[in-house]
Design a protein around this motif. Sequence first.
Motif, PDB file in Angstrom:
ATOM      1  N   GLU A   9       0.679  -1.199  -0.022  1.00 24.03           N
ATOM      2  CA  GLU A   9       0.039   0.149   0.056  1.00 24.03           C
ATOM      3  C   GLU A   9       1.082   1.188   0.014  1.00 24.03           C
ATOM      4  O   GLU A   9       0.612   2.384  -0.829  1.00 24.03           O
ATOM      5  CB  GLU A   9      -0.985  -0.046   1.209  1.00 24.03           C
ATOM      6  N   ALA A  13       1.019   4.086  -2.738  1.00 23.90           N
ATOM      7  CA  ALA A  13       0.814   5.348  -2.526  1.00 23.90           C
ATOM      8  C   ALA A  13       1.915   6.333  -2.909  1.00 23.90           C
ATOM      9  O   ALA A  13       1.758   7.681  -3.682  1.00 23.90           O
ATOM     10  CB  ALA A  13       0.772   5.554  -0.890  1.00 23.90           C
ATOM     11  N   TYR A  14       2.992   5.836  -2.916  1.00 23.05           N
ATOM     12  CA  TYR A  14       4.339   6.665  -3.556  1.00 23.05           C
ATOM     13  C   TYR A  14       4.343   6.825  -4.909  1.00 23.05           C
ATOM     14  O   TYR A  14       4.422   7.951  -5.439  1.00 23.05           O
ATOM     15  CB  TYR A  14       5.491   6.125  -3.032  1.00 23.05           C
ATOM     16  N   LYS A  16       1.510   7.094  -6.801  1.00 20.47           N
ATOM     17  CA  LYS A  16       0.250   8.118  -7.092  1.00 20.47           C
ATOM     18  C   LYS A  16       1.015   9.568  -6.725  1.00 20.47           C
ATOM     19  O   LYS A  16       0.505  10.296  -7.197  1.00 20.47           O
ATOM     20  CB  LYS A  16      -0.800   7.748  -6.437  1.00 20.47           C
ATOM     21  N   SER A  35      -4.711  12.593   0.023  1.00 22.74           N
ATOM     22  CA  SER A  35      -5.454  11.959   0.566  1.00 22.74           C
ATOM     23  C   SER A  35      -6.522  11.320  -0.224  1.00 22.74           C
ATOM     24  O   SER A  35      -6.974  10.261  -0.586  1.00 22.74           O
ATOM     25  CB  SER A  35      -6.115  12.641   1.749  1.00 22.74           C
ATOM     26  N   THR A  38      -4.806   8.802  -3.142  1.00 20.79           N
ATOM     27  CA  THR A  38      -4.521   7.458  -2.617  1.00 20.79           C
ATOM     28  C   THR A  38      -5.462   6.848  -1.954  1.00 20.79           C
ATOM     29  O   THR A  38      -5.301   5.715  -1.807  1.00 20.79           O
ATOM     30  CB  THR A  38      -3.082   7.665  -1.859  1.00 20.79           C
ATOM     31  N   ILE A  40      -6.030   7.287   1.212  1.00 22.00           N
ATOM     32  CA  ILE A  40      -5.532   7.093   2.531  1.00 22.00           C
ATOM     33  C   ILE A  40      -6.184   8.360   3.215  1.00 22.00           C
ATOM     34  O   ILE A  40      -5.995   9.626   2.928  1.00 22.00           O
ATOM     35  CB  ILE A  40      -4.135   7.152   2.582  1.00 22.00           C
ATOM     36  N   LEU A  45      -2.213   9.477   6.799  1.00 22.98           N
ATOM     37  CA  LEU A  45      -0.966  10.138   6.059  1.00 22.98           C
ATOM     38  C   LEU A  45      -0.279  10.970   7.216  1.00 22.98           C
ATOM     39  O   LEU A  45       1.127  10.814   7.187  1.00 22.98           O
ATOM     40  CB  LEU A  45      -1.499  11.035   5.187  1.00 22.98           C
TER      41      LEU A  45
END
Length: 229
Positions: A9, A13-14, A16, A35, A38, A40, A45
């Motif tokens: 995950e 995330a990185y 994106k 946020s 991603t 998240i 975060l």
Amino acid sequence: MPSSLSEEEISEAYKKIYALYSLYGCNGISMDKVSQETGISKATLYSYFDSKESIVTNMVSYLISCLDSVELERVNSIDEVISCIEDFYTKSVMIAALSRGNFLHDVKEKFPEAYESAISAMKDLEKRFESFYNLASSRGYVKKLYLPLVTSQFRSSLPLTVDVEFQKAHHLTLTSALKEYYIIFLSEIIDTPYIHILEKSSIYDFIPHLKEVLINDFYITTVRRSGGQ
């Protein structure tokens, strides 16, 4: 989202976040945008990143981990050599996607220590590739070439595979750019007795997957034309 994230995950995330950075630059991204893109929560975060700036420095750390993960240690057969070259190629394409645009320039201006770490990791990869290549050459798997010229051409040409304007100008699609660049790169270095192995390379099965990764995770746009993309 959970309060803790898996390594997968975090990796997604990185990717994106890099894409957002490429689209909007450092000043154009915010924790809200991160946020939203991603998926998240901001609370999660902030448990990983103190600020937007810490996201950028962690992005550099992620880039360095990609550089360090390239497999260049197996040279006992032509199949192992080609497997290492394939890994070098595919990781290099992803690194080119991660570092395209003004990312490294902005990092150099705002986070010089992180920038120097990234440059050091890139130089280390070149040294590892040089050691790998020299050993493979001594065993007759690759041609005896002036390696600095090969790596210089590789470094300068690779970003073109993820440059949609270049693709348009040369009537290429993302898929054809990835394939053609790989064929040119490998055919230049593999020694003649083994050139037939290129026809059986697993890279042709992987490139469609690599293309989807570039589109979905790095926002690399594609050139559409009749006959496919």
